[in-house]
Design an enzyme around this catalytic site. Structure first.
Site, short mmCIF file in Angstrom:
data_model
loop_
_atom_site.label_atom_id
_atom_site.label_comp_id
_atom_site.label_asym_id
_atom_site.label_seq_id
_atom_site.Cartn_x
_atom_site.Cartn_y
_atom_site.Cartn_z
N ARG A 37 0.74 -1.18 -0.02
CA ARG A 37 0.01 0.01 -0.04
C ARG A 37 0.81 1.35 0.10
O ARG A 37 0.44 2.19 -0.71
CB ARG A 37 -0.88 -0.10 1.26
N ASN A 100 -7.73 6.34 -0.75
CA ASN A 100 -7.32 5.31 -0.81
C ASN A 100 -8.37 4.21 0.13
O ASN A 100 -8.17 4.65 1.62
CB ASN A 100 -5.85 4.82 -0.30
N SER A 101 -9.05 3.48 -0.20
CA SER A 101 -10.05 2.81 0.65
C SER A 101 -9.21 2.00 1.85
O SER A 101 -8.30 1.53 1.71
CB SER A 101 -11.01 1.88 -0.05
N MET A 102 -10.17 1.83 2.80
CA MET A 102 -9.81 0.92 4.01
C MET A 102 -9.43 -0.44 3.59
O MET A 102 -10.09 -1.10 2.53
CB MET A 102 -11.11 0.81 4.89
#
Length: 389
Positions: A37, A100-102
């Protein structure tokens, strides 16, 4: 001590947390490890909190690398853009417009996508490029097309993807139009929410293919729909979990100020007074809002809060013809209501709430969605049991 404090802060610690939650499965673990990530995060981020649509103040990697690293490796969403890029200063802008999603949500949706070797995937909403990178590692970059409406975000994502040795097609354009040049696709995944499934999406997915997208009514509440496309172009399937994504830019709502509803007069203007025993607090949970929203079309709520813990729940319609207010006072058993216009919006909400209560207060997992040329219909337990028409 929370789950993150008990783990090493970094990719391995985050992977451990996601594996324990069951969000990250063995088939996606190699992709997680290959394209971490942090390799897709900008220098300036606004960390969020798990399960909450609230952002902390800006964290800049060059100024506080430890805080940046810790934030990136938490199971929480991270805002990466405000106000379509117009706001870049300290603090926060008005509206978050890219994120940026969970990670739990990222891998839950990828799991729902059920990809197989050789599948082609159309992604709507490139964002930072991390989701596209995960798909590329699993399927090959030649099988992934990603559409991003924001040119700056698209270019940043390309930079991140190329640095990782991945070169999928990243197209700048309106996500609602998809990318017909490479159609049909085996799968389509949206990393933004929608209020209606664009016709182009159904047209560009093969018969038997899947569309995985966060869907929510105008009123509020949202869940991830997993739709199977049939030979006739109909798409239908269940909701597979709660979600809270930024809206597809082409479907962003335009809200009018309350003054437009009051016609320049002071509240309560011409509103008719009544009382209710249903607390405004009872209709504020995410799944309840969803159940109300699919039965009260073209209406949305807004809470005007006060220092003493009380608030006014405003209801307005998108046609700017009707409004209602319900005043919440802590400890009260009866609440004052005012309504104006051809629609009695509080009465509509009350009927929808009672329907939800009478049906054993269903969660998202009992609802589903069917989409065809005639529109969209939400159902409960079975496609034969329509909730909205």
């Amino acid at each position: 001590m929370n789950e993150h404090d008990a783990k090493e802060v970094g990719p391995e610690g985050l992977a451990s947390i996601l594996l324990e939650k069951g969000a990250l499965t063995a088939d996606w673990l190699p992709a997680f490890e290959a394209v971490p990530r942090h390799a897709f995060m900008p220098d300036a981020i606004w960390p969020g909190r798990a399960g909450m649509n609230r952002q902390s103040d800006r964290v800049i990697r060059s100024e506080d690398p430890e805080a940046w690293w810790e934030a990136v490796h938490r199971d929480a969403p991270i805002t990466t853009q405000w106000d379509d890029g117009d706001y870049t200063g300290p603090g926060k802008g008005k509206s978050p417009t890219s994120s940026n999603s969970m990670p739990t949500m990222v891998f839950s949706m990828l799991d729902a996508l059920s990809v197989e070797a050789g599948d082609t995937v159309l992604e709507i909403g490139t964002g930072t490029g991390w989701n596209a990178a995960l798909l590329c590692h699993r399927l090959g970059a030649e099988n992934v097309v990603s559409v991003e409406v924001d040119e700056v975000s698209a270019e940043d994502a390309r930079t991140h993807l190329h640095a990782a040795g991945l070169r999928p097609l990243v197209h700048v354009g309106d996500g609602a139009q998809g990318y017909p040049e490479r159609a049909p696709y085996d799968r389509l995944i949206a990393t933004c929410s929608i209020g209606s499934v664009p016709p182009a999406w159904r047209a560009q997915v093969k018969s038997g293919g899947l569309i995985v997208a966060p869907w929510g009514p105008t009123y509020g509440g949202e869940a991830v729909a997993r739709l199977t496309v049939a030979e006739d172009g109909t798409a239908s399937g269940p909701f597979v979990g709660s979600s809270a994504f930024m809206r597809l830019r082409a479907q962003r709502p335009q809200r009018m100020h309350v003054r437009e509803y009051l016609g320049g007069r002071k509240w309560p203007a011409n509103g008719l007074r009544s009382t209710t025993t249903l607390s405004p607090d009872a209709v504020g949970e995410w799944n309840v809002m969803f159940a109300i929203g699919v039965q009260v079309p073209g209406a949305f709520p807004w809470a005007e809060t006060y220092d003493d813990g009380s608030y006014t729940l405003w209801l307005r319609d998108t046609a700017v013809t009707s409004w209602a207010t319900a005043d919440y006072v802590p400890g009260s058993d009866e609440f004052e209501v005012h309504q104006s216009g051809p629609r009695n919006l509080w009465d509509e909400v009350l009927v929808a709430y009672r329907w939800w209560d009478d049906h054993d207060r269903p969660g998202f997992d009992r609802f589903g969605l069917t989409v065809d040329s005639g529109g969209e219909r939400v159902w409960l337990d079975s496609p034969d049991n329509m909730v909205s028409a």
